[in-house]
Design an enzyme around this catalytic site. Sequence first.
Site, PDB file in Angstrom:
ATOM      1  N   SER A  83      37.365  52.079  55.705  1.00  0.00           N
ATOM      2  CA  SER A  83      38.297  51.713  56.786  1.00  0.00           C
ATOM      3  C   SER A  83      39.683  52.281  56.489  1.00  0.00           C
ATOM      4  O   SER A  83      40.402  52.683  57.409  1.00  0.00           O
ATOM      5  CB  SER A  83      38.379  50.187  56.914  1.00  0.00           C
ATOM      6  OG  SER A  83      37.131  49.652  57.254  1.00  0.00           O
ATOM      7  N   LYS A 108      44.045  42.046  50.889  1.00  0.00           N
ATOM      8  CA  LYS A 108      44.332  43.108  51.861  1.00  0.00           C
ATOM      9  C   LYS A 108      45.177  42.600  53.020  1.00  0.00           C
ATOM     10  O   LYS A 108      45.028  41.457  53.448  1.00  0.00           O
ATOM     11  CB  LYS A 108      43.016  43.651  52.439  1.00  0.00           C
ATOM     12  CG  LYS A 108      42.179  44.458  51.470  1.00  0.00           C
ATOM     13  CD  LYS A 108      40.930  44.961  52.175  1.00  0.00           C
ATOM     14  CE  LYS A 108      40.035  45.744  51.216  1.00  0.00           C
ATOM     15  NZ  LYS A 108      38.710  46.013  51.824  1.00  0.00           N
ATOM     16  N   HIS A 118      29.659  51.166  57.817  1.00  0.00           N
ATOM     17  CA  HIS A 118      29.280  49.758  58.002  1.00  0.00           C
ATOM     18  C   HIS A 118      28.088  49.659  58.955  1.00  0.00           C
ATOM     19  O   HIS A 118      27.140  48.921  58.704  1.00  0.00           O
ATOM     20  CB  HIS A 118      30.430  48.964  58.647  1.00  0.00           C
ATOM     21  CG  HIS A 118      31.658  48.811  57.807  1.00  0.00           C
ATOM     22  ND1 HIS A 118      32.916  49.137  58.262  1.00  0.00           N
ATOM     23  CD2 HIS A 118      31.827  48.345  56.546  1.00  0.00           C
ATOM     24  CE1 HIS A 118      33.809  48.856  57.329  1.00  0.00           C
ATOM     25  NE2 HIS A 118      33.174  48.392  56.269  1.00  0.00           N
ATOM     26  N   ARG A 121      28.745  52.475  47.870  1.00  0.00           N
ATOM     27  CA  ARG A 121      28.987  53.913  48.075  1.00  0.00           C
ATOM     28  C   ARG A 121      28.879  54.694  46.783  1.00  0.00           C
ATOM     29  O   ARG A 121      28.393  55.803  46.752  1.00  0.00           O
ATOM     30  CB  ARG A 121      30.382  54.135  48.694  1.00  0.00           C
ATOM     31  CG  ARG A 121      30.449  53.796  50.150  1.00  0.00           C
ATOM     32  CD  ARG A 121      31.864  53.717  50.610  1.00  0.00           C
ATOM     33  NE  ARG A 121      32.599  52.726  49.851  1.00  0.00           N
ATOM     34  CZ  ARG A 121      33.766  52.226  50.196  1.00  0.00           C
ATOM     35  NH1 ARG A 121      34.367  52.658  51.283  1.00  0.00           N
ATOM     36  NH2 ARG A 121      34.363  51.312  49.467  1.00  0.00           N
TER      37      ARG A 121
HETATM   38  O1  PNS Z   1      35.433  44.671  53.273  1.00  0.00           O
HETATM   39  P1  PNS Z   1      35.948  43.972  52.055  1.00  0.00           P
HETATM   40  O2  PNS Z   1      37.431  43.682  52.189  1.00  0.00           O
HETATM   41  O3  PNS Z   1      35.630  44.690  50.769  1.00  0.00           O
HETATM   42  O4  PNS Z   1      35.168  42.566  51.991  1.00  0.00           O
HETATM   43  C1  PNS Z   1      35.466  41.614  50.993  1.00  0.00           C
HETATM   44  C2  PNS Z   1      35.098  40.221  51.511  1.00  0.00           C
HETATM   45  C3  PNS Z   1      35.898  39.903  52.772  1.00  0.00           C
HETATM   46  C4  PNS Z   1      33.618  40.168  51.811  1.00  0.00           C
HETATM   47  C5  PNS Z   1      35.447  39.195  50.386  1.00  0.00           C
HETATM   48  O5  PNS Z   1      36.811  39.273  50.095  1.00  0.00           O
HETATM   49  C6  PNS Z   1      35.070  37.764  50.788  1.00  0.00           C
HETATM   50  O6  PNS Z   1      33.914  37.389  50.678  1.00  0.00           O
HETATM   51  N1  PNS Z   1      36.070  36.975  51.238  1.00  0.00           N
HETATM   52  C7  PNS Z   1      35.852  35.583  51.610  1.00  0.00           C
HETATM   53  C8  PNS Z   1      36.387  34.624  50.530  1.00  0.00           C
HETATM   54  C9  PNS Z   1      35.396  34.595  49.382  1.00  0.00           C
HETATM   55  O7  PNS Z   1      34.350  33.981  49.469  1.00  0.00           O
HETATM   56  N2  PNS Z   1      35.732  35.367  48.331  1.00  0.00           N
HETATM   57  C10 PNS Z   1      34.785  35.718  47.287  1.00  0.00           C
HETATM   58  C11 PNS Z   1      34.645  34.771  46.180  1.00  0.00           C
HETATM   59  S1  PNS Z   1      34.112  35.741  44.857  1.00  0.00           S
END
Ligand code: PNS
Length: 166
Positions: free
Chosen positions: A129, A42, A18, A91
């Site tokens: 993570s 998650k 990150h 990745r």
């Molecule tokens: O590190 P991650 O868990 O892969 O990140 C995913 C994250 C948190 C960026 C994604 O789930 C997110 O944007 N969550 C906020 C709610 C939202 O806007 N969801 C996406 C709509 S497609």
Amino acid sequence: MKRIAVCPGSFDPITLGHLDIINRASTLFDKVIVLVSFNAAKKAAFTVGERVEMIYDVVKDLDNVVVDCNDGLLADYLKRTGATAIVKGLRAVSDFEYEFQMALANRKLYDGAETVFLTTTGENMFLSSSVVKQIAYFGGDISGFVPPQIHDFIKSRLLKSDDIKI
Ligand code: PNS
């Protein structure tokens, strides 16, 4: 006009992978907001406050990087803050399908949301993570995976902890 980018993620916890993406984004944009966001799929091991604090510890010397958290939609956050780009690290091909879907959904929700993908460095390809949490849970060496400032905190918090699902 200032170019503001958001680096969203669960950051549970932030890893060197990150941090590499954040560092590189900070050279491409005027301002970068590292955004601890809610991923409904998650269960987090660290609280939002802990995750924000860990990120702050490792980015505080980067002049144009700030940390924030959001429990709503990313698209709404961009609208609210005037950010125009979402920066994500890729990745491998396996990341692509999910990230592509989110990029399209975010742009549908807010047409000012442009997603920029940065390819990870080769040495971080395997890093996540979840990998860090599993190794820390069993007392393994995570020093090559997380920033040194937060290494001890992560180890002490996760060793045989009930908070993490293996
Ligand atoms: O590190 P991650 O868990 O892969 O990140 C995913 C994250 C948190 C960026 C994604 O789930 C997110 O944007 N969550 C906020 C709610 C939202 O806007 N969801 C996406 C709509 S497609």
